[in-house]
Design a protein around this motif. Structure first.
Motif, PDB file in Angstrom:
ATOM      1  N   PHE A 160       3.216  -8.404  10.398  1.00  0.00           N
ATOM      2  CA  PHE A 160       4.645  -8.076  10.322  1.00  0.00           C
ATOM      3  C   PHE A 160       5.399  -8.985  11.276  1.00  0.00           C
ATOM      4  CE2 PHE A 160       2.472  -4.125   9.255  1.00  0.00           C
ATOM      5  CZ  PHE A 160       3.131  -3.725   8.122  1.00  0.00           C
ATOM      6  N   ASP A 161       6.677  -9.223  10.965  1.00  0.00           N
ATOM      7  CA  ASP A 161       7.508  -9.884  11.954  1.00  0.00           C
ATOM      8  C   ASP A 161       8.091  -8.808  12.870  1.00  0.00           C
ATOM      9  OD1 ASP A 161       9.685  -8.732  10.717  1.00  0.00           O
ATOM     10  OD2 ASP A 161      10.343 -10.569   9.711  1.00  0.00           O
ATOM     11  N   LEU A 162       8.858  -9.229  13.840  1.00  0.00           N
ATOM     12  CA  LEU A 162       9.332  -8.261  14.824  1.00  0.00           C
ATOM     13  C   LEU A 162      10.525  -7.458  14.326  1.00  0.00           C
ATOM     14  CD1 LEU A 162       8.796  -9.991  18.268  1.00  0.00           C
ATOM     15  CD2 LEU A 162       7.254  -8.677  16.844  1.00  0.00           C
ATOM     16  N   ASN A 163      10.929  -7.675  13.058  1.00  0.00           N
ATOM     17  CA  ASN A 163      11.883  -6.774  12.434  1.00  0.00           C
ATOM     18  C   ASN A 163      11.178  -5.717  11.606  1.00  0.00           C
ATOM     19  OD1 ASN A 163      14.300  -7.822  13.408  1.00  0.00           O
ATOM     20  ND2 ASN A 163      14.227  -9.493  11.922  1.00  0.00           N
ATOM     21  N   GLY A 164       9.843  -5.748  11.625  1.00  0.00           N
ATOM     22  CA  GLY A 164       9.084  -4.769  10.875  1.00  0.00           C
ATOM     23  C   GLY A 164       8.885  -5.135   9.425  1.00  0.00           C
ATOM     24  N   ARG A 165       9.234  -6.350   9.066  1.00  0.00           N
ATOM     25  CA  ARG A 165       9.094  -6.765   7.669  1.00  0.00           C
ATOM     26  C   ARG A 165       7.700  -7.319   7.441  1.00  0.00           C
ATOM     27  NH1 ARG A 165      14.618  -9.175   5.695  1.00  0.00           N
ATOM     28  NH2 ARG A 165      13.244 -10.397   4.408  1.00  0.00           N
ATOM     29  N   LYS A 166       7.134  -6.925   6.314  1.00  0.00           N
ATOM     30  CA  LYS A 166       5.787  -7.391   6.010  1.00  0.00           C
ATOM     31  C   LYS A 166       5.794  -8.895   5.754  1.00  0.00           C
ATOM     32  CE  LYS A 166       3.692  -6.993   1.971  1.00  0.00           C
ATOM     33  NZ  LYS A 166       3.041  -6.426   0.793  1.00  0.00           N
ATOM     34  N   VAL A 167       4.860  -9.579   6.338  1.00  0.00           N
ATOM     35  CA  VAL A 167       4.719 -11.020   6.124  1.00  0.00           C
ATOM     36  C   VAL A 167       3.546 -11.304   5.207  1.00  0.00           C
ATOM     37  CG1 VAL A 167       4.263 -13.231   7.256  1.00  0.00           C
ATOM     38  CG2 VAL A 167       5.756 -11.559   8.343  1.00  0.00           C
ATOM     39  N   LYS A 168       2.403 -10.692   5.523  1.00  0.00           N
ATOM     40  CA  LYS A 168       1.233 -10.932   4.685  1.00  0.00           C
ATOM     41  C   LYS A 168       0.207  -9.833   4.920  1.00  0.00           C
ATOM     42  CE  LYS A 168      -1.539 -14.675   2.938  1.00  0.00           C
ATOM     43  NZ  LYS A 168      -1.663 -16.113   2.927  1.00  0.00           N
ATOM     44  N   GLU A 169      -0.462  -9.457   3.853  1.00  0.00           N
ATOM     45  CA  GLU A 169      -1.521  -8.467   3.978  1.00  0.00           C
ATOM     46  C   GLU A 169      -2.850  -9.201   4.057  1.00  0.00           C
ATOM     47  OE1 GLU A 169      -0.839  -4.386   2.539  1.00  0.00           O
ATOM     48  OE2 GLU A 169      -2.117  -5.116   0.933  1.00  0.00           O
ATOM     49  N   LEU A 170      -3.619  -8.936   5.088  1.00  0.00           N
ATOM     50  CA  LEU A 170      -4.890  -9.644   5.279  1.00  0.00           C
ATOM     51  C   LEU A 170      -6.071  -8.879   4.700  1.00  0.00           C
ATOM     52  CD1 LEU A 170      -4.478 -10.867   8.974  1.00  0.00           C
ATOM     53  CD2 LEU A 170      -3.684 -11.941   6.867  1.00  0.00           C
ATOM     54  N   ALA A 171      -5.988  -7.567   4.651  1.00  0.00           N
ATOM     55  CA  ALA A 171      -7.101  -6.780   4.114  1.00  0.00           C
ATOM     56  C   ALA A 171      -6.549  -5.462   3.615  1.00  0.00           C
ATOM     57  CB  ALA A 171      -8.154  -6.532   5.186  1.00  0.00           C
ATOM     58  N   LYS A 172      -7.231  -4.909   2.627  1.00  0.00           N
ATOM     59  CA  LYS A 172      -6.794  -3.630   2.076  1.00  0.00           C
ATOM     60  C   LYS A 172      -8.011  -2.880   1.568  1.00  0.00           C
ATOM     61  CE  LYS A 172      -3.441  -1.558  -1.022  1.00  0.00           C
ATOM     62  NZ  LYS A 172      -2.436  -1.766  -2.051  1.00  0.00           N
ATOM     63  N   ASP A 173      -8.205  -1.680   2.074  1.00  0.00           N
ATOM     64  CA  ASP A 173      -9.288  -0.801   1.635  1.00  0.00           C
ATOM     65  C   ASP A 173     -10.625  -1.525   1.594  1.00  0.00           C
ATOM     66  OD1 ASP A 173      -7.558   1.336   1.315  1.00  0.00           O
ATOM     67  OD2 ASP A 173      -7.027   0.716  -0.729  1.00  0.00           O
ATOM     68  N   GLU A 174     -11.010  -2.082   2.707  1.00  0.00           N
ATOM     69  CA  GLU A 174     -12.288  -2.785   2.729  1.00  0.00           C
ATOM     70  C   GLU A 174     -12.897  -2.738   4.125  1.00  0.00           C
ATOM     71  OE1 GLU A 174     -11.773  -7.250   2.478  1.00  0.00           O
ATOM     72  OE2 GLU A 174      -9.750  -6.597   1.937  1.00  0.00           O
ATOM     73  N   MET A 175     -14.194  -2.995   4.174  1.00  0.00           N
ATOM     74  CA  MET A 175     -14.900  -3.044   5.437  1.00  0.00           C
ATOM     75  C   MET A 175     -14.682  -4.429   6.037  1.00  0.00           C
ATOM     76  SD  MET A 175     -16.736  -1.010   7.239  1.00  0.00           S
ATOM     77  CE  MET A 175     -17.788   0.112   6.376  1.00  0.00           C
TER      78      MET A 175
END
Lengths: 762, 304
Positions: free
Chosen positions: A706-721
């Motif tokens: 996230f940036d410091l405004n709380g906006r998503k920049v990129k998702e690196l992982a989701k539901d995984e080990m």
């Protein structure tokens, strides 16, 4: 041009729509017990083996079965019983016709799929003993004809009378007087004058008539002539020439259907008497002794000549408007990596839409070729390169469709064998590809590539100057595709033909601009390395530089490490070599994160003055990097000068040996029960990564930047080990983000989110 | 004094181009956030000191606000905000605002603070305003602690009809941003700066203490990506209680509405409430964000 395009468009449309059919074809036996695809036939001899093929649209279910003469034959697609290829969706079967079948007999052949009748065809039994029908200009008799001329040839005698008829139409012609007669099959009209007979698809057309044999004269003195084939005795004409006194007998038995011959003509010298009889199924006996007039003539006998009456003929042909493929040929049938594959054949109609489907042994469609032919000579060129990547056998199935009638041709097939050298296809299961010279193996592990990929190893014959300046090259290879994304490292194994000096050999990677050493291991006579990308690789050894007592500089092959040796540091001229060192695995990752290392040979050479070792850092995180040496069994951190303006770090050394660059790894800090060790939490430049190690590996719901405004920049992982998180400094669109501070937030079920700061500096 | 003038002179002379970007600093005011920022350009209280300076002209009393909290509900993130606004008199209105955002992950820290000074006045029936800010960031993320500083300037314009049914406000964010290099005494205009323009429209009506308002807003960043923020919001006032709701989305709308589904940096649903007690006011916002981080802020305002 417009009409051609329109025709093509219409044909594609029509073909696509009407392909929900079954293509059912009948063949004679070719070589190796397979159908003779190149020579379509509808006539067969009794006792001959007949082959059937069926190719059905996927919407038609059920195993295809052929019913013939009360027998049901299940067609197979398993490579047996004439089936050229298993799993090619072409089902094949065969049947041997009974030897008792009569000439000109027609036999129905019914194709059923899952019990439903999908197609009906007919074959004709033709012993080919008397007369034959030919396509114009052809010497091979056939029984099936489309619209157009049929040439009937009778070689024994000139045709006197011919009648051509179907169950509902007929044309007749008398006094033909030649050995051939041409008539025409027509969709529309029966026209006796134009010799056209109207037919429908699969109509049986009967051709009957009789011919006359000239100049067959026998000395008939006491000659007895018997009609040996009473069944064909339908009409006759007799001439009796009295040549000498003799007795001639012509027997007629069962002459109830005949007019009694009357020989009452007066014949003095040579005389001719003619009788014409119409009869069927009889034997004729004429006892010329009854005719005194002949006996009184001295010096003359009686000769008998016959006019064709014994040579009546019957032939049946079939109206078949399906286009046919002849002389089907695929060349080459063994493809070894060069050139196109040519598919050629002759068709008896055009314009013709042709579709050729290539399948592998598993039945997967490799390629589909289509062609709209405006000629009856069809030639298709298939660019096989980049289509087939694996050595093996492949099927080519060709079907045509006449654009004017919508009838399909018979189905024809060919086998092509592909033999690839120095290349191979690999999918997610992994595999091994070997260079053509057999020396280099590329071992791709499971899940390294996601899709089926053609991997080629070309021998690199041209060595760039930059490479030859730095390396004594033993071999060079280009492994492609060079831009292939590898999810796992790939093992390159080089087995040199000679093992002399093998321990000095290394792999080098050349990106077209710079050369870099690849961490290499030599064992069991093989040179091995692991790489994450394909491209241009060389096997060789680093060239040494002779440095005299006056000093000089030596650098690594990639130019990133440079050693400046001052005047007097070396006591004697020395060959100096800089090679990349094996990254040690014994270093605790909790303490030092070694990025890379270099060894300066000859090791343990002591310098009387310190030399400067400087390293260009391109991977980012220069602030945290330090230089270490490995000496007397331990790692020592050296006083390191960091110059951020030139992106170099440097130190002074007093001996040759192995030096490493790395960073002191922070101890993992536990937040919310999660240990996170920073390997690098900064991204500099455009090819850097921020790397976080999670200990232990953790089930992550989301790990997001996230940036410091709380906006998503990129998702690196989701539901995984996850045990390692990397961020390359790009946003969810793949664009590099601006310089600044960002937050990595790790969400886990049952825990509060954990935040780590990440810096980006462009 | 001479030294200061010299310093300023050098600052002005050494005005060169730098490549950087403006500091992130937007999550400050609960009142504005509770309408998903749709009211950001037309907000008529001290919160506008952080946004549209032109709206200062419409504030009738002195106002002051304080806020303290964790803007993302994340461990280690803290924010402190204070602002004071002066009502319109002597031909101008003004404000001074301060915000501090500090982040710590137990290993690295980032602390940034911002000081904004705004002035506004009337031009015909419009109010215009300007704002100058000073932003400082100190972090040790790149190794040794380092401090960077920026100055920035923005402008705004606002309109409000006499019965306060319609308000329109437009203002810039990061219009001009320059890095301040204290070592070299340089002011480096940020060449890769990405200015933004906010447009807000409010339609509202108030009758005897009961009122409503609807807001709509667009925020467009002048970057190469064709994205935009679109916000709508509403406010219901029941005497001394205000209830607010908002929805905002950021997406590349050039790809059509489907862009919202997958090219979205945030989708924000906000709920907020405010209560006036005497000269005090408490504002609270909770932001539900299915894409990005949720936010929860509370502020105290007073006027006299």
């Amino acid at each position: 041009m417009k009409s051609t395009l329109l025709l093509i468009l219409i044909s594609l449309f029509v073909f696509t729509l009407s392909f929900g059919d079954v293509i059912f074809s009948i063949y004679s036996e070719g070589i190796d017990g397979h159908p003779d695809f190149s020579n379509p036939r509808r006539s067969f001899m009794p006792g001959e083996r007949v082959y059937f093929t069926s190719k059905a649209d996927p919407s038609i279910s059920g195993t295809p079965t052929v019913s013939i003469l009360g027998k049901d034959i299940a067609l197979v697609d398993n490579g047996t019983d004439g089936d050229l290829f298993a799993n090619d969706s072409v089902f094949t079967g065969s049947y041997t016709l009974p030897a008792t079948l009569q000439d000109q007999e027609s036999v129905d052949v019914v194709l059923k799929c899952g019990g439903t009748v999908e197609a009906t065809k007919m074959i004709l039994i033709d012993k080919n003993t008397s007369a034959n029908c030919y396509r114009e200009g052809s010497d091979n008799p056939v029984v099936d004809f489309g619209e157009g001329p049929v040439v009937f040839k009778f070689s024994q005698a000139s045709i006197e009378y011919i009648r051509v008829y179907t169950s509902s139409n007929s044309i007749d012609s008398s006094g033909v007087g030649s050995h051939s007669f041409t008539f025409y099959l027509s969709h529309n009209v029966t026209d006796n004058n134009a010799k056209k007979i109207k037919v429908s698809q699969d109509d049986i057309v009967n051709v009957i008539g009789y011919s006359r044999i000239d100049n067959i004269v026998s000395n008939m003195v006491k000659t007895e002539v018997s009609i040996t084939n009473p069944a064909s005795f339908t009409s006759r004409k007799w001439e009796i020439h009295r040549l000498s006194e003799s007795t001639m007998k012509i027997k007629i038995t069962d002459y109830s259907d005949f007019n009694t011959p009357s020989i009452d003509a007066t014949m003095t010298e040579i005389a001719t008497e003619t009788w014409t009889y119409e009869a069927s199924g009889c034997e004729v006996t004429i006892d010329t002794s009854e005719y005194d007039a002949y006996q009184k003539t001295n010096g003359l006998g009686i000769a008998l000549s016959t006019y064709a009456s014994f040579y009546t003929f019957t032939q049946r042909i079939m109206a078949d408007f399906s286009p046919h493929i002849y002389d089907f040929n695929v060349s080459p049938t063994l493809w070894q990596g060069e050139g196109d594959v040519t598919i050629s054949f002759e068709a008896d109609t055009y314009p013709l839409y042709v579709e050729a489907v290539v399948k592998d042994k598993e039945g997967n469609v490799i390629d589909t070729l289509t062609e709209n032919s405006e000629s009856n000579m069809v030639e298709m060129h298939w660019d096989i390169k980049d289509k087939i990547y694996e050595t093996g056998e492949y099927s080519i199935t060709v079907v045509g469709k006449a654009l004017d009638t919508d009838f399909y041709t018979q189905l024809v097939q060919a086998k092509i064998t592909v033999s690839l050298s120095g290349a191979g296809i690999v999918d997610s299961k992994g595999g091994t590809v070997t260079s053509a010279d057999g020396l280099l193996k590329v071992v791709i592990p499971e899940n390294a590539v996601s899709n089926k990929t053609y991997i080629q190893i070309a021998q690199d014959s041209s060595i760039p100057k930059k490479v030859s300046d730095a390396i004594d090259v033993r071999k060079g290879y280009v492994i492609s595709p060079e831009d292939l994304a590898l999810a796992k490292s790939v093992n390159l194994i080089f087995s040199p033909s000679t093992t002399s000096n093998i321990s000095e050999l290394e792999f080098f990677y050349y990106d077209g601009n710079s050369i870099s050493e690849v961490q290499t291991e030599v064992k069991s006579g093989k040179v091995e390395c692991r790489v994450f990308r394909f491209g241009e690789y060389f096997i060789g050894k680093v060239k040494s530089i002779l440095v005299g007592t006056e000093g000089g500089s030596v650098h690594s092959v990639d130019g990133s490490l440079n050693i400046t040796i001052p005047y007097g540091a070396l006591s004697q001229p020395t060959w100096v070599t800089v090679k990349k060192a094996v990254t040690p695995t014994s270093v605790s990752m909790e303490k030092i994160d070694i990025v890379e290392g270099y060894t300066i040979f000859p090791t343990n050479t002591t310098l009387t003055k310190t030399a400067t070792l400087s390293l260009l850092v391109t991977s980012g995180g220069i602030s945290s990097l330090r230089l270490f040496n490995y000496y007397e069994g331990g790692y020592n951190m050296l006083t390191t000068t960091v110059d951020r303006s030139s992106n170099t770090i440097s130190t002074s050394i007093s001996r040759f040996g192995t030096y490493y660059v790395g960073s002191i790894v922070s101890a993992p800090i536990a937040i919310e029960g999660l240990n996170i060790a920073l390997l690098s939490n900064i991204v500099t430049g455009v090819s850097d990564n921020a790397v976080f190690r999670l200990s232990p590996a953790t089930e992550v719901q989301r790990a997001t930047i996230f940036d410091l405004n709380g906006r998503k920049v990129k998702e690196l992982a989701k539901d995984e080990m996850v045990d390692t998180l990397r961020w390359d400094g790009t946003d969810f669109m793949g664009e590099p983000v601006n310089s600044g501070i960002y937050m990595l937030v790790i969400f886990r079920k049952g825990y509060k989110p954990v935040m780590k700061l990440v810096g980006v500096r462009r | 004094m001479k030294k200061t003038l010299l310093f300023l002179g050098i600052f002005l002379v050494l005005y060169v181009i730098a490549s950087a970007s403006a500091f992130d600093f937007r999550i400050i005011a609960p009142g504005v956030i509770s309408t998903a920022y749709s009211s950001v350009g037309v907000n008529e209280d001290v919160e506008t000191a952080f946004y549209n300076p032109a709206m200062l002209s419409y504030i009738k009393k002195w106002q002051m606000m304080f806020s303290y909290g964790s803007p993302f509900n994340l461990y280690g993130t803290n924010e402190f905000v204070a602002a004071i606004s002066q009502p319109y008199s002597y031909g101008f209105a003004g404000s001074l605002a301060f915000a501090n955002l500090s982040l710590s992950d137990n290993e690295n820290t980032d602390s940034r603070w911002m000081l904004l000074y705004s002035l506004s006045g009337y031009l015909s029936s419009f109010s215009i305003g300007g704002q100058i800010g000073y932003v400082s960031d100190t972090n040790d993320v790149f190794g040794e602690p380092e401090q960077t500083r920026q100055i920035k300037g923005d402008v705004g314009i606002a309109f409000k009809d006499s019965s306060d049914i319609i308000r329109v406000g437009v203002f810039t964010e990061d219009l001009l941003v320059a890095d301040v290099d204290m070592e070299k005494w340089q002011v480096n205009l940020v060449k890769d700066n990405c200015p933004k323009v906010d447009l807000s429209v409010r339609i509202g009506y108030n009758w005897k203490g009961i009122g409503f308002a609807v807001y709509s807003g667009i925020r467009k960043a002048f970057n190469t990506v064709a994205d935009a923020d679109v916000m709508v919001g509403g406010e219901l006032q029941l005497w001394n209680v205000s209830l607010r709701v908002g929805y905002g989305v950021n997406a590349d709308f050039s790809k059509g509405l489907n862009a919202v589904n997958y090219d979205t940096a945030y989708q924000r649903i906000t709920l907020g409430a405010g209560i006036d007690v005497s000269n005090y006011r408490i504002d609270y916002v909770y932001s539900i964000d299915p894409v990005s981080l949720p936010q929860q802020l509370i502020s105290l305002k007073m006027e006299w």
